[in-house]
Design an enzyme around this catalytic site. Sequence first.
Site, PDB file in Angstrom:
ATOM      1  N   GLN A 152       2.072  -6.033  -3.190  1.00 11.51           N
ATOM      2  CA  GLN A 152       2.615  -6.208  -1.831  1.00 11.51           C
ATOM      3  C   GLN A 152       3.895  -5.370  -1.641  1.00 11.51           C
ATOM      4  OE1 GLN A 152       1.396  -9.439  -3.482  1.00 11.51           O
ATOM      5  NE2 GLN A 152      -0.453  -8.622  -2.597  1.00 11.51           N
ATOM      6  N   THR A 157      -7.703  -1.444   1.027  1.00 11.50           N
ATOM      7  CA  THR A 157      -8.514  -1.428  -0.197  1.00 11.50           C
ATOM      8  C   THR A 157      -9.283  -2.740  -0.348  1.00 11.50           C
ATOM      9  OG1 THR A 157      -6.606  -0.290  -1.139  1.00 11.50           O
ATOM     10  CG2 THR A 157      -8.342  -0.847  -2.663  1.00 11.50           C
ATOM     11  N   VAL A 158      -8.659  -3.843   0.085  1.00  8.20           N
ATOM     12  CA  VAL A 158      -9.272  -5.159  -0.109  1.00  8.20           C
ATOM     13  C   VAL A 158     -10.218  -5.500   1.045  1.00  8.20           C
ATOM     14  CG1 VAL A 158      -8.791  -7.648  -0.269  1.00  8.20           C
ATOM     15  CG2 VAL A 158      -7.353  -6.033  -1.483  1.00  8.20           C
ATOM     16  N   THR A 159      -9.758  -5.253   2.277  1.00 12.58           N
ATOM     17  CA  THR A 159     -10.528  -5.737   3.427  1.00 12.58           C
ATOM     18  C   THR A 159     -11.144  -4.609   4.255  1.00 12.58           C
ATOM     19  OG1 THR A 159      -8.507  -5.751   4.739  1.00 12.58           O
ATOM     20  CG2 THR A 159      -9.099  -7.812   3.675  1.00 12.58           C
ATOM     21  N   GLY A 160     -10.780  -3.351   3.972  1.00 12.46           N
ATOM     22  CA  GLY A 160     -11.314  -2.225   4.741  1.00 12.46           C
ATOM     23  C   GLY A 160     -10.729  -2.098   6.142  1.00 12.46           C
ATOM     24  N   GLY A 197       1.361   2.973  -2.602  1.00 21.57           N
ATOM     25  CA  GLY A 197       0.897   3.807  -3.718  1.00 21.57           C
ATOM     26  C   GLY A 197       1.479   3.338  -5.051  1.00 21.57           C
ATOM     27  N   LYS A 198       1.719   2.030  -5.148  1.00 19.60           N
ATOM     28  CA  LYS A 198       2.284   1.475  -6.386  1.00 19.60           C
ATOM     29  C   LYS A 198       1.345   1.702  -7.567  1.00 19.60           C
ATOM     30  CE  LYS A 198       2.430  -2.513  -4.348  1.00 19.60           C
ATOM     31  NZ  LYS A 198       2.146  -2.120  -2.962  1.00 19.60           N
ATOM     32  N   GLY A 219      -4.480  -4.547  -3.536  1.00 18.18           N
ATOM     33  CA  GLY A 219      -5.522  -3.540  -3.767  1.00 18.18           C
ATOM     34  C   GLY A 219      -4.802  -2.305  -4.249  1.00 18.18           C
ATOM     35  N   HIS A 220      -4.888  -2.035  -5.541  1.00 11.44           N
ATOM     36  CA  HIS A 220      -4.158  -0.913  -6.124  1.00 11.44           C
ATOM     37  C   HIS A 220      -5.154   0.147  -6.567  1.00 11.44           C
ATOM     38  CE1 HIS A 220      -0.521  -3.704  -7.157  1.00 11.44           C
ATOM     39  NE2 HIS A 220      -0.800  -3.665  -5.875  1.00 11.44           N
ATOM     40  N   GLY A 227      -0.578  13.714  -3.662  1.00 15.97           N
ATOM     41  CA  GLY A 227      -2.018  13.470  -3.657  1.00 15.97           C
ATOM     42  C   GLY A 227      -2.297  12.238  -4.485  1.00 15.97           C
ATOM     43  N   HIS A 270       2.705  10.284  -0.661  1.00 17.59           N
ATOM     44  CA  HIS A 270       2.018  10.721   0.563  1.00 17.59           C
ATOM     45  C   HIS A 270       2.757  11.815   1.314  1.00 17.59           C
ATOM     46  CE1 HIS A 270       0.337   6.689  -0.140  1.00 17.59           C
ATOM     47  NE2 HIS A 270      -0.758   7.156   0.411  1.00 17.59           N
ATOM     48  N   THR A 288      -5.372 -11.711   3.941  1.00 15.16           N
ATOM     49  CA  THR A 288      -6.542 -11.099   3.300  1.00 15.16           C
ATOM     50  C   THR A 288      -7.657 -12.134   3.101  1.00 15.16           C
ATOM     51  OG1 THR A 288      -5.659 -11.565   1.107  1.00 15.16           O
ATOM     52  CG2 THR A 288      -5.092  -9.436   2.074  1.00 15.16           C
ATOM     53  N   ASP A 294       0.805  -1.231   0.000  1.00 17.10           N
ATOM     54  CA  ASP A 294       0.000   0.000   0.000  1.00 17.10           C
ATOM     55  C   ASP A 294       0.836   1.279   0.000  1.00 17.10           C
ATOM     56  OD1 ASP A 294      -2.243  -1.665   0.134  1.00 17.10           O
ATOM     57  OD2 ASP A 294      -2.172  -1.689   2.320  1.00 17.10           O
TER      58      ASP A 294
HETATM   59  P1  GDP Z   1      -0.817   0.182  -3.578  1.00 16.68           P
HETATM   60  O1  GDP Z   1      -1.383  -1.083  -3.049  1.00 16.68           O
HETATM   61  O2  GDP Z   1       0.647   0.297  -3.332  1.00 16.68           O
HETATM   62  O3  GDP Z   1      -1.156   0.442  -5.030  1.00 16.68           O
HETATM   63  O4  GDP Z   1      -1.495   1.362  -2.731  1.00 16.68           O
HETATM   64  P2  GDP Z   1      -3.053   1.471  -2.337  1.00 16.68           P
HETATM   65  O5  GDP Z   1      -3.794   1.904  -3.532  1.00 16.68           O
HETATM   66  O6  GDP Z   1      -3.522   0.258  -1.625  1.00 16.68           O
HETATM   67  O7  GDP Z   1      -2.987   2.582  -1.222  1.00 16.68           O
HETATM   68  C1  GDP Z   1      -2.489   3.850  -1.473  1.00 16.68           C
HETATM   69  C2  GDP Z   1      -3.592   4.893  -1.220  1.00 16.68           C
HETATM   70  O8  GDP Z   1      -3.026   6.176  -1.204  1.00 16.68           O
HETATM   71  C3  GDP Z   1      -4.636   4.941  -2.318  1.00 16.68           C
HETATM   72  O9  GDP Z   1      -5.861   5.354  -1.762  1.00 16.68           O
HETATM   73  C4  GDP Z   1      -4.092   6.002  -3.268  1.00 16.68           C
HETATM   74  O10 GDP Z   1      -5.089   6.647  -4.038  1.00 16.68           O
HETATM   75  C5  GDP Z   1      -3.483   6.958  -2.288  1.00 16.68           C
HETATM   76  N1  GDP Z   1      -2.299   7.692  -2.738  1.00 16.68           N
HETATM   77  C6  GDP Z   1      -1.323   7.311  -3.593  1.00 16.68           C
HETATM   78  N2  GDP Z   1      -0.355   8.256  -3.659  1.00 16.68           N
HETATM   79  C7  GDP Z   1      -0.722   9.246  -2.807  1.00 16.68           C
HETATM   80  C8  GDP Z   1      -0.129  10.494  -2.400  1.00 16.68           C
HETATM   81  O11 GDP Z   1       0.951  10.878  -2.823  1.00 16.68           O
HETATM   82  N3  GDP Z   1      -0.846  11.238  -1.491  1.00 16.68           N
HETATM   83  C9  GDP Z   1      -2.043  10.837  -0.987  1.00 16.68           C
HETATM   84  N4  GDP Z   1      -2.667  11.621  -0.111  1.00 16.68           N
HETATM   85  N5  GDP Z   1      -2.615   9.675  -1.338  1.00 16.68           N
HETATM   86  C10 GDP Z   1      -1.963   8.891  -2.230  1.00 16.68           C
HETATM   87  P1  IMO Z   2      -0.843  -4.267  -2.141  1.00 19.89           P
HETATM   88  O1  IMO Z   2      -0.436  -4.805  -3.478  1.00 19.89           O
HETATM   89  C1  IMO Z   2      -0.721  -4.620   2.208  1.00 19.89           C
HETATM   90  C2  IMO Z   2      -0.610  -8.672   3.862  1.00 19.89           C
HETATM   91  C3  IMO Z   2      -1.828  -9.158   4.613  1.00 19.89           C
HETATM   92  C4  IMO Z   2      -1.161 -10.104   5.597  1.00 19.89           C
HETATM   93  C5  IMO Z   2      -0.047 -10.732   4.763  1.00 19.89           C
HETATM   94  C6  IMO Z   2      -0.414 -12.086   4.156  1.00 19.89           C
HETATM   95  O2  IMO Z   2      -2.147  -3.577  -2.140  1.00 19.89           O
HETATM   96  O3  IMO Z   2       0.264  -3.444  -1.561  1.00 19.89           O
HETATM   97  P2  IMO Z   2      -2.016 -12.859   2.186  1.00 19.89           P
HETATM   98  O4  IMO Z   2      -3.486 -12.670   1.998  1.00 19.89           O
HETATM   99  O5  IMO Z   2      -1.189 -12.271   1.079  1.00 19.89           O
HETATM  100  O6  IMO Z   2      -1.634 -14.267   2.484  1.00 19.89           O
HETATM  101  O7  IMO Z   2      -1.679 -12.013   3.521  1.00 19.89           O
HETATM  102  O8  IMO Z   2       0.238  -9.811   3.736  1.00 19.89           O
HETATM  103  N1  IMO Z   2      -0.880  -8.194   2.488  1.00 19.89           N
HETATM  104  C7  IMO Z   2      -0.865  -6.899   2.133  1.00 19.89           C
HETATM  105  N2  IMO Z   2      -0.692  -5.788   2.877  1.00 19.89           N
HETATM  106  N3  IMO Z   2      -0.868  -4.525   0.866  1.00 19.89           N
HETATM  107  C8  IMO Z   2      -1.029  -5.625   0.107  1.00 19.89           C
HETATM  108  O9  IMO Z   2      -1.062  -5.580  -1.238  1.00 19.89           O
HETATM  109  C9  IMO Z   2      -1.063  -6.885   0.738  1.00 19.89           C
HETATM  110  N4  IMO Z   2      -1.215  -8.156   0.302  1.00 19.89           N
HETATM  111  C10 IMO Z   2      -1.087  -8.933   1.378  1.00 19.89           C
HETATM  112  O10 IMO Z   2      -2.497  -8.109   5.259  1.00 19.89           O
HETATM  113  O11 IMO Z   2      -0.552  -9.370   6.638  1.00 19.89           O
HETATM  114 MG    MG Z   3      -2.875  -1.727  -1.747  1.00 22.49          MG
END
Ligand code: GDP
Ligand code: IMO
Ligand code: MG
Length: 444
Positions: free
Chosen positions: A229, A311-314, A14-15, A39-40, A430, A343, A129, A12
């Site tokens: 991840q 994003t996936v589990t809330g 912000g990939k 959850g991207h 942002g 961020h 998850t 998470d």
């Molecule tokens: P990922 O799993 O690495 O793709 O990241 P996620 O999408 O799960 O979580 C990142 C969250 O931060 C998402 O809600 C994005 O929209 C948000 N986000 C990404 N880059 C930024 C940033 O630079 N600033 C802020 N405020 N939010 C960001």
């Molecule tokens: P993105 O791509 C954050 C965490 C789970 C748990 C561990 C193992 O959005 O960054 P799993 O279901 O993979 O066997 O869970 O890894 N986890 C993540 N945490 N971002 C993710 O993906 C994750 N994918 C798995 O919360 O701790």
């Molecule tokens: Mg994510």
Amino acid sequence: MTVTIVGSQLGDEGKGALVDLWGGDADVVVRYQGGDNAGHTVVEGGEEYALSLVPSGAVRGKVGVLGNGCVVNPRTLFEEIGTLRERGLEPDVRVAKRAHVIMPYHRRLDGIEEEAKADSDSGLEVGTTGRGIGPTYEDKAGRRGVRVGDLLDPDVLRERLEYAVPQKRALVEDVYGLDVGEELDIDALHEEYAEFGRRLREEGMAVNCSDFLHDRRESGDNVMFEGAQGTLIDVDHGSYPYVTSSNPTAGGAATGTGVGPTVTGRGEVVGVVKAYLSRVGEGPMPTELDGDEREETLASDIREKGGEFGTVTGRPRRIGWLDVPMLRHAARVNGYTGIAVNHLDVLGGLDELKVGHAYDLDGEERLSLPATTERWAECEPVVREFDPWEAFDVAAVAEEGYEALPAAARDYLEYLEGQLDTPVYAVGVGPDREQTVVRTNPWE
Ligand code: GDP
Ligand code: IMO
Ligand code: MG
């Protein structure tokens, strides 16, 4: 030319936002590991897309590939493609025939094992998850998995199920003493999954990933590898056993797609870093903000401001200061050519700002991570304080660029560059595509 995008921390970071931004110059975007545990989030002109399996490049109309290193739940896949179509997109998704399939019994077993671990007081519960990721990779390594290619041939699929299902049934009934349902009914599984196979074939989605990417590269296409991840939840380089079951680190881009390491290694490898730290699930987090009420309030402010809910589990994400030893480890394991720090806006306006610069372990200062999680849990952060910066005008910074960032924010970024010996290619201020300041475009 290839660009690999890797999570530097615990997921998470912000990939998705970076893959979306730089995916503009890619022709093909490939996931190389993981499944619908990811959850991207992609935000384009205020419109938000949350993707768990379809590569983020789909939002830009790029060809999205799920590589052989992925585990694919066809239910999620077709549902996600359907949702994107309803929103007016035409995702072109290919799936490696060598990728393994997440079956309904894998999800069931994921839940059962997590519960068993929780009940056992072993401290081994991961907080997965619940998507069946671990049990599917287990079957892959155990040479009893179902692959995407097997779905295409109903006879082969039946053979695979006839071996695997009775074993799983015995596990659920005899080892755990639980009842089984449709998830372990061979006929029901065969009917549903052979139908997925028919759809994959009919829509031309199943490919030999290595050949497909070779041909695309021969024809001059740019390929982006989208990591899911993060480094610290990598099964080899992360905080085992509080990890996922695949290799999100950069080496996974080669093994998980059938493109050689000399190819990915000649390209760029960009580490995505969240300017602080978040974690969903169990495991150590030396810089976690949970020591006292003041820290908890700070964590809760950052959580709200940064929207730190899975994003996936809330699930609410745990929050901490940036952990620099963790990043030194990530820079080494992945061989970064650059980093993108996201961020930065979320830290604007805080009363205090710290990072974990090093660890104190048994009275000794360490700059990198111990290899065992137990020792890592004993690390106390050696904190370095930074001057906080005021909340800034995001639109102005996005428009004017790096120099428009507050000086204190630039000091923070330059400290990181120095510690990791890696340039900052981009700064996220942002969630929207327009809200990233780019200093270096990895394609150029
Ligand atoms: P990922 O799993 O690495 O793709 O990241 P996620 O999408 O799960 O979580 C990142 C969250 O931060 C998402 O809600 C994005 O929209 C948000 N986000 C990404 N880059 C930024 C940033 O630079 N600033 C802020 N405020 N939010 C960001
Ligand atoms: P993105 O791509 C954050 C965490 C789970 C748990 C561990 C193992 O959005 O960054 P799993 O279901 O993979 O066997 O869970 O890894 N986890 C993540 N945490 N971002 C993710 O993906 C994750 N994918 C798995 O919360 O701790
Ligand atoms: Mg994510």
